[in-house]
Scaffold this active site. Sequence first.
Site, PDB file in Angstrom:
ATOM      1  N   ASP A 167       0.844  -1.196   0.000  1.00 30.57           N
ATOM      2  CA  ASP A 167       0.000   0.000   0.000  1.00 30.57           C
ATOM      3  C   ASP A 167       0.879   1.245   0.000  1.00 30.57           C
ATOM      4  O   ASP A 167       1.526   1.566   0.997  1.00 30.57           O
ATOM      5  CB  ASP A 167      -0.885   0.015   1.257  1.00 30.57           C
TER       6      ASP A 167
ATOM      7  N   TYR B  89       3.151   9.618  -0.535  1.00 28.75           N
ATOM      8  CA  TYR B  89       4.233   9.050   0.281  1.00 28.75           C
ATOM      9  C   TYR B  89       5.604   9.258  -0.377  1.00 28.75           C
ATOM     10  O   TYR B  89       6.636   8.935   0.225  1.00 28.75           O
ATOM     11  CB  TYR B  89       4.029   7.541   0.518  1.00 28.75           C
TER      12      TYR B  89
ATOM     13  N   LYS C  20      -2.686   5.891  -4.428  1.00 23.45           N
ATOM     14  CA  LYS C  20      -3.804   6.803  -4.138  1.00 23.45           C
ATOM     15  C   LYS C  20      -3.584   8.148  -4.839  1.00 23.45           C
ATOM     16  O   LYS C  20      -2.427   8.570  -4.983  1.00 23.45           O
ATOM     17  CB  LYS C  20      -3.905   7.054  -2.619  1.00 23.45           C
TER      18      LYS C  20
ATOM     19  N   HIS D 154      -7.488   9.514  -1.899  1.00 18.23           N
ATOM     20  CA  HIS D 154      -6.803   9.492  -0.599  1.00 18.23           C
ATOM     21  C   HIS D 154      -7.633  10.135   0.518  1.00 18.23           C
ATOM     22  O   HIS D 154      -7.723   9.603   1.629  1.00 18.23           O
ATOM     23  CB  HIS D 154      -5.439  10.181  -0.737  1.00 18.23           C
TER      24      HIS D 154
HETATM   25  P1  NAD Z   1       0.858   1.408  11.937  1.00 17.71           P
HETATM   26  O1  NAD Z   1      -0.318   1.408  12.829  1.00 17.71           O
HETATM   27  O2  NAD Z   1       1.011   0.344  10.924  1.00 17.71           O
HETATM   28  O3  NAD Z   1       2.138   1.484  12.882  1.00 17.71           O
HETATM   29  C1  NAD Z   1       3.421   1.470  12.347  1.00 17.71           C
HETATM   30  C2  NAD Z   1       4.448   1.672  13.447  1.00 17.71           C
HETATM   31  O4  NAD Z   1       4.241   0.712  14.471  1.00 17.71           O
HETATM   32  C3  NAD Z   1       5.863   1.442  12.938  1.00 17.71           C
HETATM   33  O5  NAD Z   1       6.432   2.627  12.464  1.00 17.71           O
HETATM   34  C4  NAD Z   1       6.574   0.932  14.166  1.00 17.71           C
HETATM   35  O6  NAD Z   1       6.993   2.014  14.938  1.00 17.71           O
HETATM   36  C5  NAD Z   1       5.482   0.208  14.916  1.00 17.71           C
HETATM   37  N1  NAD Z   1       5.458  -1.259  14.686  1.00 17.71           N
HETATM   38  C6  NAD Z   1       5.146  -1.919  13.543  1.00 17.71           C
HETATM   39  N2  NAD Z   1       5.158  -3.240  13.746  1.00 17.71           N
HETATM   40  C7  NAD Z   1       5.501  -3.423  15.037  1.00 17.71           C
HETATM   41  C8  NAD Z   1       5.685  -4.562  15.834  1.00 17.71           C
HETATM   42  N3  NAD Z   1       5.491  -5.794  15.352  1.00 17.71           N
HETATM   43  N4  NAD Z   1       6.031  -4.386  17.139  1.00 17.71           N
HETATM   44  C9  NAD Z   1       6.203  -3.161  17.641  1.00 17.71           C
HETATM   45  N5  NAD Z   1       6.040  -2.027  16.934  1.00 17.71           N
HETATM   46  C10 NAD Z   1       5.688  -2.168  15.633  1.00 17.71           C
HETATM   47  O7  NAD Z   1       0.916   2.870  11.261  1.00 17.71           O
HETATM   48  P2  NAD Z   1       0.874   3.538   9.834  1.00 17.71           P
HETATM   49  O8  NAD Z   1       2.136   3.354   9.105  1.00 17.71           O
HETATM   50  O9  NAD Z   1       0.404   4.930  10.077  1.00 17.71           O
HETATM   51  O10 NAD Z   1      -0.288   2.767   9.050  1.00 17.71           O
HETATM   52  C11 NAD Z   1      -0.057   1.638   8.247  1.00 17.71           C
HETATM   53  C12 NAD Z   1      -0.252   1.957   6.776  1.00 17.71           C
HETATM   54  O11 NAD Z   1      -1.560   2.470   6.542  1.00 17.71           O
HETATM   55  C13 NAD Z   1       0.654   3.090   6.274  1.00 17.71           C
HETATM   56  O12 NAD Z   1       1.990   2.682   6.128  1.00 17.71           O
HETATM   57  C14 NAD Z   1      -0.050   3.454   4.996  1.00 17.71           C
HETATM   58  O13 NAD Z   1       0.229   2.490   3.993  1.00 17.71           O
HETATM   59  C15 NAD Z   1      -1.507   3.371   5.440  1.00 17.71           C
HETATM   60  N6  NAD Z   1      -2.031   4.697   5.851  1.00 17.71           N
HETATM   61  C16 NAD Z   1      -3.007   5.259   5.092  1.00 17.71           C
HETATM   62  C17 NAD Z   1      -3.529   6.498   5.423  1.00 17.71           C
HETATM   63  C18 NAD Z   1      -4.612   7.089   4.590  1.00 17.71           C
HETATM   64  O14 NAD Z   1      -4.940   8.269   4.764  1.00 17.71           O
HETATM   65  N7  NAD Z   1      -5.187   6.349   3.661  1.00 17.71           N
HETATM   66  C19 NAD Z   1      -3.055   7.186   6.554  1.00 17.71           C
HETATM   67  C20 NAD Z   1      -2.068   6.602   7.333  1.00 17.71           C
HETATM   68  C21 NAD Z   1      -1.577   5.333   6.974  1.00 17.71           C
END
Ligand code: NAD
Length: 275
Positions: A48, A53, A78, A111
């Site tokens: 994704d 990004y 997106k 998005h």
């Molecule tokens: P997330 O909830 O996936 O958290 C990611 C963070 O959690 C990492 O940076 C790391 O610090 C921690 N982490 C990950 N795996 C872990 C583990 N196993 N143990 C401990 N800590 C861990 O946050 P995110 O990146 O904001 O969301 C995931 C994805 O969703 C994004 O990368 C993106 O692709 C998507 N997203 C979309 C939108 C949108 O507006 N459509 C907005 C935000 C994110």
Amino acid sequence: MKHVQDSTTLYNGVKMPWLGLGVFKVKDGEEVVETVKTAIQTGYRSIDTAKGYNNESGVAQGIRESGIAREDLFITTKVWNGDQGYESTLAAFEASMERLELEVLDLYLIHWPVKGKYKDTWRALEKLHQEGRIRAIGVSNFQIHHLEDLMTEAKIKPAVNQVELHPLLIQSELREYCAKHQIQIEAWSPLGQGHLVEHPLLQTIAAKYNKTAAQVILRWDLQNGIVTIPKSVTPERIRENADVYDFELTAEDIEQINSLNENKRFGSDPDNFNF
Ligand code: NAD
């Protein structure tokens, strides 16, 4: 669902993996290339990304270097807010496809629901879908009222709505609405951007299964029929996040997790954003 490559079938018949890798805030160049390669080698088949990004080129390089056939992968990108509108979306799509080195995209999302723009943007997505350039089209950060408004004019209904969703924001009403309309819900920030991985209740549940809190959250997504896309750049965590197929939460665990809901957002509010 038993495996990281298992898929849900969208209402239009397209198969989308339940679990994917999110690459928000993963730096273009080596960081995203290595992250994508590690995930694909681990078994992930869904990535994704987004124009916003700034890492679509690195995603393409990671895919190329992974050696996995294009047709075995599911790629989402997106259209960014500043590109919304009919003609500008068509142009933004071509630019994304060039960076991603793709002929056909699996899923293209609006998005954010930019007021006064998202219906024209949607018409562009419908055209690209009808031309066979995109296998499924969807939205992100749409509340029920945005979906209802969009559907007053849409010829094709969204296949996916990707929204912030985690144990502190369980989105019950939106999930129910989307289920009724066969719109697949996809969770962004499933781990609450990492804030939830030390939550005491989630850790207690995790200990029962010799799992981590992150794995419990992702399992909660899967058992609730929610597509999930955790992000990590750490190989060990990328593997951990996909290792969620050898245990099953009980109905009581799920109820307890649901009870954590506070309607708390770590990201922006779709009814009040200014970017
Ligand atoms: P997330 O909830 O996936 O958290 C990611 C963070 O959690 C990492 O940076 C790391 O610090 C921690 N982490 C990950 N795996 C872990 C583990 N196993 N143990 C401990 N800590 C861990 O946050 P995110 O990146 O904001 O969301 C995931 C994805 O969703 C994004 O990368 C993106 O692709 C998507 N997203 C979309 C939108 C949108 O507006 N459509 C907005 C935000 C994110």
